[in-house]
Scaffold this active site. Structure first.
Site, PDB file in Angstrom:
ATOM      1  CG  HIS A  82       2.163   8.502   5.770  1.00 30.85           C
ATOM      2  ND1 HIS A  82       1.670   7.294   6.218  1.00 30.85           N
ATOM      3  CD2 HIS A  82       3.511   8.365   5.728  1.00 30.85           C
ATOM      4  CE1 HIS A  82       2.681   6.470   6.460  1.00 30.85           C
ATOM      5  NE2 HIS A  82       3.803   7.092   6.165  1.00 30.85           N
ATOM      6  CD  GLN A 141      -2.856   1.414   0.319  1.00 31.17           C
ATOM      7  OE1 GLN A 141      -3.409   0.414  -0.126  1.00 31.17           O
ATOM      8  NE2 GLN A 141      -3.185   2.645  -0.053  1.00 31.17           N
ATOM      9  CB  THR A 177       4.520   2.240   4.033  1.00 31.47           C
ATOM     10  OG1 THR A 177       4.257   2.540   2.653  1.00 31.47           O
ATOM     11  CG2 THR A 177       5.696   1.284   4.147  1.00 31.47           C
ATOM     12  CG  ASN A 178      -1.797   4.804   3.848  1.00 34.21           C
ATOM     13  OD1 ASN A 178      -2.254   4.550   2.737  1.00 34.21           O
ATOM     14  ND2 ASN A 178      -2.352   5.691   4.652  1.00 34.21           N
ATOM     15  CD1 TRP A 179       6.394   7.437   2.562  1.00 32.49           C
ATOM     16  CD2 TRP A 179       6.049   7.403   0.355  1.00 32.49           C
ATOM     17  NE1 TRP A 179       7.170   8.407   1.990  1.00 32.49           N
ATOM     18  CE2 TRP A 179       6.974   8.414   0.636  1.00 32.49           C
ATOM     19  CE3 TRP A 179       5.671   7.197  -0.976  1.00 32.49           C
ATOM     20  CZ2 TRP A 179       7.546   9.217  -0.360  1.00 32.49           C
ATOM     21  CZ3 TRP A 179       6.220   7.987  -1.975  1.00 32.49           C
ATOM     22  CH2 TRP A 179       7.155   8.985  -1.655  1.00 32.49           C
TER      23      TRP A 179
END
Length: 283
Positions: free
Chosen positions: A240, A22, A236-238
């Site tokens: 963000h 992710q 990570t959802n980087w």
């Protein structure tokens, strides 16, 4: 917005072949789509993310189409070209997407389709049946995100998905959920159906208890991993996207270390970080 791209390493040593399932990536020559959410500020391109990979020990990544580009997958394909074989993509497709376009996306490295039934999402649950069938025909994994408080309403439709699919972002139980309640029971029934998976990513987006341990979301994460460790994946959802101020930016190493709590078994962490995502996204 200044993003932290390196720092002290996480306590968790990532196993060889770790997959971040992710993350988003935005190249400067691709503006946001008309009427879509704005692009996130700061460093959000391939070179910035490669620093994060080196910091955390990530070997491979799944680039997920960002809401800023709606159903235009041009930026996604450019990011996949920039990363090369270490990346796969999750695109936005609609019931009107042609077979030729699906083949083009597949050739570019796309191995998934995205349903985003929240504000800003390009394709919601109304298109679930058609998009799920198209993704299944391509051998792709379907990523689905919605308010988890509605999971019982959607359970029958989700159970009917013909192929592999992932419930995004810890289920996004905005109003709260806990092991043993009806919503978590519905989620576990879907997992037990044999096609659903659970993504451990972006816990801060739905936690009501907050940092550093995100106790409410962590309780659900532990329950899912204990129930079906082979059905969990991590991301990570980087970069963000929902974080708007540098002082609020999360510590990616600390977020990764939450896996030590959610999946205390090294064997389970290898399933979550390497084996299951490699199978889902055709690495």
């Amino acid at each position: 917005m200044e993003r932290t791209l390196s720092g002290p390493p996480p306590r968790l040593t990532a196993p060889e072949g770790t997959v971040d399932t992710q993350m988003h990536c935005y190249l400067p020559s691709y503006p946001s789509a008309p009427g879509a959410l704005p692009l996130p500020e700061g460093e959000t391109g391939p070179e910035a993310y490669r620093k994060v990979m080196a910091w955390l020990g990530i070997a491979r990544a799944v680039v997920v189409q960002g809401n800023a580009h709606a159903a235009d997958n041009a930026n996604l394909c450019a990011a996949l070209a920039a990363f090369g074989p270490l990346a796969r993509g999750v695109a936005v497709i609609t019931p009107a997407t042609t077979d030729a376009e699906l083949e083009r996306l597949h050739h570019a490295g796309v191995r998934g389709a995205r349903i985003m039934h929240l504000p800003g999402g390009a394709v919601g649950l109304r298109a679930l049946k058609e998009v799920a069938a198209m993704a299944h025909a391509m051998g792709w994994t379907l990523n689905i995100q919605f308010d988890g408080g509605e999971i019982e309403t959607h359970e029958a439709a989700l159970a009917a998905i013909p192929g592999r699919w992932v419930l995004d972002h810890h289920g996004k139980f905005f109003e709260g959920a806990a092991p043993g309640d009806a919503r978590i029971a519905a989620m576990l029934r879907l997992i037990d159906g044999g096609r659903a998976h659970f993504k451990l990513a972006g816990c801060y987006e739905s936690s009501r208890s907050g940092a550093p341990d995100y106790a409410d979301v962590s309780a659900v994460a532990r329950a899912v991993v204990a129930h079906s460790p082979e059905r969990a994946i991590w991301g990570t959802n980087w970069p963000h996207n929902l974080i708007k101020r540098s002082e609020d930016y999360p510590d990616d190493a600390a977020l990764m270390d939450l896996l030590l709590d959610w999946a205390p078994s090294e064997a389970d962490r290898r399933r979550i970080l390497v084996d299951t995502p490699a199978a889902l996204y055709d690495f």
